[in-house]
Design a protein around this motif. Structure first.
Motif, mmCIF file in Angstrom:
data_model
loop_
_atom_site.group_PDB
_atom_site.id
_atom_site.type_symbol
_atom_site.label_atom_id
_atom_site.label_comp_id
_atom_site.label_asym_id
_atom_site.label_seq_id
_atom_site.Cartn_x
_atom_site.Cartn_y
_atom_site.Cartn_z
ATOM 1 N N ASP A 190 0.809 -1.222 0.000
ATOM 2 C CA ASP A 190 0.000 0.000 0.000
ATOM 3 C C ASP A 190 0.840 1.268 0.000
ATOM 4 O O ASP A 190 0.301 2.368 -0.113
ATOM 5 C CB ASP A 190 -0.961 0.000 1.192
ATOM 6 C CG ASP A 190 -0.248 0.000 2.527
ATOM 7 O OD1 ASP A 190 -0.800 0.543 3.500
ATOM 8 O OD2 ASP A 190 0.861 -0.554 2.609
ATOM 9 N N LEU A 191 2.158 1.129 0.095
ATOM 10 C CA LEU A 191 3.031 2.300 0.085
ATOM 11 C C LEU A 191 3.637 2.579 -1.289
ATOM 12 O O LEU A 191 4.477 3.463 -1.422
ATOM 13 C CB LEU A 191 4.141 2.134 1.122
ATOM 14 C CG LEU A 191 3.673 2.071 2.575
ATOM 15 C CD1 LEU A 191 4.862 1.956 3.511
ATOM 16 C CD2 LEU A 191 2.822 3.284 2.938
ATOM 17 N N TYR A 192 3.218 1.803 -2.277
ATOM 18 C CA TYR A 192 3.679 2.055 -3.639
ATOM 19 C C TYR A 192 2.742 3.030 -4.329
ATOM 20 O O TYR A 192 1.527 2.978 -4.162
ATOM 21 C CB TYR A 192 3.792 0.752 -4.422
ATOM 22 C CG TYR A 192 5.059 0.005 -4.071
ATOM 23 C CD1 TYR A 192 5.113 -0.822 -2.952
ATOM 24 C CD2 TYR A 192 6.217 0.170 -4.828
ATOM 25 C CE1 TYR A 192 6.284 -1.474 -2.602
ATOM 26 C CE2 TYR A 192 7.388 -0.490 -4.485
ATOM 27 C CZ TYR A 192 7.416 -1.300 -3.373
ATOM 28 O OH TYR A 192 8.575 -1.933 -3.027
ATOM 29 N N ASP A 193 3.326 3.928 -5.121
ATOM 30 C CA ASP A 193 2.573 5.040 -5.689
ATOM 31 C C ASP A 193 2.025 4.749 -7.080
ATOM 32 O O ASP A 193 0.940 5.227 -7.434
ATOM 33 C CB ASP A 193 3.470 6.276 -5.752
ATOM 34 C CG ASP A 193 4.007 6.661 -4.382
ATOM 35 O OD1 ASP A 193 5.240 6.789 -4.225
ATOM 36 O OD2 ASP A 193 3.176 6.821 -3.464
ATOM 37 N N TYR A 194 2.782 4.026 -7.880
ATOM 38 C CA TYR A 194 2.371 3.738 -9.252
ATOM 39 C C TYR A 194 2.570 2.252 -9.531
ATOM 40 O O TYR A 194 3.546 1.657 -9.077
ATOM 41 C CB TYR A 194 3.182 4.552 -10.262
ATOM 42 C CG TYR A 194 2.998 6.039 -10.124
ATOM 43 C CD1 TYR A 194 3.877 6.810 -9.363
ATOM 44 C CD2 TYR A 194 1.931 6.692 -10.743
ATOM 45 C CE1 TYR A 194 3.715 8.171 -9.224
ATOM 46 C CE2 TYR A 194 1.765 8.058 -10.611
ATOM 47 C CZ TYR A 194 2.651 8.787 -9.853
ATOM 48 O OH TYR A 194 2.473 10.133 -9.719
ATOM 49 N N TRP A 195 1.637 1.711 -10.307
ATOM 50 C CA TRP A 195 1.620 0.275 -10.580
ATOM 51 C C TRP A 195 1.500 0.016 -12.078
ATOM 52 O O TRP A 195 0.873 0.787 -12.807
ATOM 53 C CB TRP A 195 0.399 -0.369 -9.904
ATOM 54 C CG TRP A 195 0.411 -0.302 -8.421
ATOM 55 C CD1 TRP A 195 0.369 0.827 -7.626
ATOM 56 C CD2 TRP A 195 0.439 -1.413 -7.531
ATOM 57 N NE1 TRP A 195 0.376 0.465 -6.305
ATOM 58 C CE2 TRP A 195 0.418 -0.893 -6.210
ATOM 59 C CE3 TRP A 195 0.478 -2.789 -7.706
ATOM 60 C CZ2 TRP A 195 0.439 -1.718 -5.085
ATOM 61 C CZ3 TRP A 195 0.491 -3.604 -6.587
ATOM 62 C CH2 TRP A 195 0.479 -3.071 -5.297
ATOM 63 N N GLY A 196 2.087 -1.094 -12.514
ATOM 64 C CA GLY A 196 1.858 -1.557 -13.866
ATOM 65 C C GLY A 196 0.546 -2.311 -13.948
ATOM 66 O O GLY A 196 -0.184 -2.419 -12.960
ATOM 67 N N GLN A 197 0.271 -2.864 -15.112
ATOM 68 C CA GLN A 197 -0.997 -3.552 -15.321
ATOM 69 C C GLN A 197 -0.961 -4.999 -14.840
ATOM 70 O O GLN A 197 -2.002 -5.629 -14.700
ATOM 71 C CB GLN A 197 -1.392 -3.522 -16.812
ATOM 72 C CG GLN A 197 -0.699 -4.561 -17.693
ATOM 73 C CD GLN A 197 0.754 -4.262 -17.982
ATOM 74 O OE1 GLN A 197 1.285 -3.220 -17.608
ATOM 75 N NE2 GLN A 197 1.416 -5.196 -18.657
ATOM 76 N N GLY A 198 0.223 -5.518 -14.574
ATOM 77 C CA GLY A 198 0.370 -6.880 -14.064
ATOM 78 C C GLY A 198 0.592 -7.895 -15.162
ATOM 79 O O GLY A 198 0.155 -7.719 -16.307
ATOM 80 N N THR A 199 1.281 -8.961 -14.803
ATOM 81 C CA THR A 199 1.510 -10.067 -15.724
ATOM 82 C C THR A 199 1.265 -11.372 -14.964
ATOM 83 O O THR A 199 1.691 -11.523 -13.815
ATOM 84 C CB THR A 199 2.927 -10.016 -16.336
ATOM 85 O OG1 THR A 199 3.072 -11.043 -17.312
ATOM 86 C CG2 THR A 199 4.017 -10.178 -15.284
ATOM 87 N N GLN A 200 0.570 -12.295 -15.596
ATOM 88 C CA GLN A 200 0.173 -13.530 -14.932
ATOM 89 C C GLN A 200 1.307 -14.552 -14.954
ATOM 90 O O GLN A 200 1.921 -14.790 -15.999
ATOM 91 C CB GLN A 200 -1.051 -14.134 -15.616
ATOM 92 C CG GLN A 200 -1.502 -15.466 -15.055
ATOM 93 C CD GLN A 200 -2.129 -15.346 -13.692
ATOM 94 O OE1 GLN A 200 -2.937 -14.453 -13.437
ATOM 95 N NE2 GLN A 200 -1.778 -16.263 -12.780
ATOM 96 N N VAL A 201 1.553 -15.145 -13.796
ATOM 97 C CA VAL A 201 2.480 -16.264 -13.674
ATOM 98 C C VAL A 201 1.702 -17.448 -13.119
ATOM 99 O O VAL A 201 1.080 -17.337 -12.059
ATOM 100 C CB VAL A 201 3.664 -15.916 -12.748
ATOM 101 C CG1 VAL A 201 4.510 -17.156 -12.468
ATOM 102 C CG2 VAL A 201 4.515 -14.814 -13.364
ATOM 103 N N THR A 202 1.716 -18.533 -13.842
ATOM 104 C CA THR A 202 1.028 -19.746 -13.401
ATOM 105 C C THR A 202 2.030 -20.881 -13.353
ATOM 106 O O THR A 202 2.688 -21.180 -14.350
ATOM 107 C CB THR A 202 -0.126 -20.100 -14.353
ATOM 108 O OG1 THR A 202 -1.036 -18.997 -14.429
ATOM 109 C CG2 THR A 202 -0.869 -21.329 -13.848
ATOM 110 N N VAL A 203 2.147 -21.499 -12.189
ATOM 111 C CA VAL A 203 3.076 -22.604 -11.996
ATOM 112 C C VAL A 203 2.270 -23.846 -11.651
ATOM 113 O O VAL A 203 1.561 -23.881 -10.649
ATOM 114 C CB VAL A 203 4.088 -22.300 -10.877
ATOM 115 C CG1 VAL A 203 5.112 -23.425 -10.784
ATOM 116 C CG2 VAL A 203 4.778 -20.972 -11.125
ATOM 117 N N SER A 204 2.390 -24.842 -12.474
ATOM 118 C CA SER A 204 1.651 -26.084 -12.241
ATOM 119 C C SER A 204 2.592 -27.164 -11.712
ATOM 120 O O SER A 204 3.780 -27.174 -12.025
ATOM 121 C CB SER A 204 0.963 -26.539 -13.518
ATOM 122 O OG SER A 204 1.903 -26.675 -14.562
ATOM 123 N N SER A 205 2.005 -28.064 -10.951
ATOM 124 C CA SER A 205 2.825 -29.111 -10.322
ATOM 125 C C SER A 205 2.959 -30.329 -11.216
ATOM 126 O O SER A 205 2.307 -30.452 -12.224
ATOM 127 C CB SER A 205 2.185 -29.515 -8.991
ATOM 128 O OG SER A 205 0.859 -29.952 -9.203
#
Length: 122
Positions: A107-122
């Motif tokens: 919550d102390l970060y001012d600017y954010w990117g749009q995000g990228t999905q990481v999926t790790v399967s077992s």
């Protein structure tokens, strides 16, 4: 205008590696971080670094497996993620903060990117 653009996410098997990249523009900040939003969980800062690269932070669960780095000349933030586990699954956001590094609260970060999905399967 601050822009943070992440890339490098994907679907991998447990034990694999991924490298996330964040291209930053529009300013220079004191602290840069990678923040993970896992399904059903709150956002957590998994790694953070100062602009100079001298100070770093890792959440306990990724220590020894993730490495955060910054290339100031290219205004680019990276995180190398090795030995990935299913619990590393989530959306990874690049974020910046004007506060003293390393910033360990999302919550102390001012600017954010749009995000990228990481999926790790077992």
């Amino acid at each position: 205008q601050v822009q943070l653009i992440e890339s490098g996410g994907g679907s991998v098997q447990a034990g694999d590696s991924l490298r996330l990249t964040c291209a930053a523009s529009g300013g220079t900040f004191s602290s840069y971080g990678w923040i993970r939003q896992a399904p059903g969980k709150e956002r957590e800062v998994v790694a953070a670094i100062s602009w100079s690269g001298a100070s770093t932070y890792y959440v306990e669960s990724v220590k020894g497996r993730f490495t955060i780095s910054i290339d100031n000349a290219k205004s680019t933030l990276y995180v190398q993620m090795n030995s990935l586990k299913p619990e590393d699954t989530g959306v990874y956001y690049c974020a910046v903060s004007g506060r003293m590094a390393p910033v360990t609260r999302a919550d102390l970060y001012d600017y954010w990117g749009q995000g990228t999905q990481v999926t790790v399967s077992s």
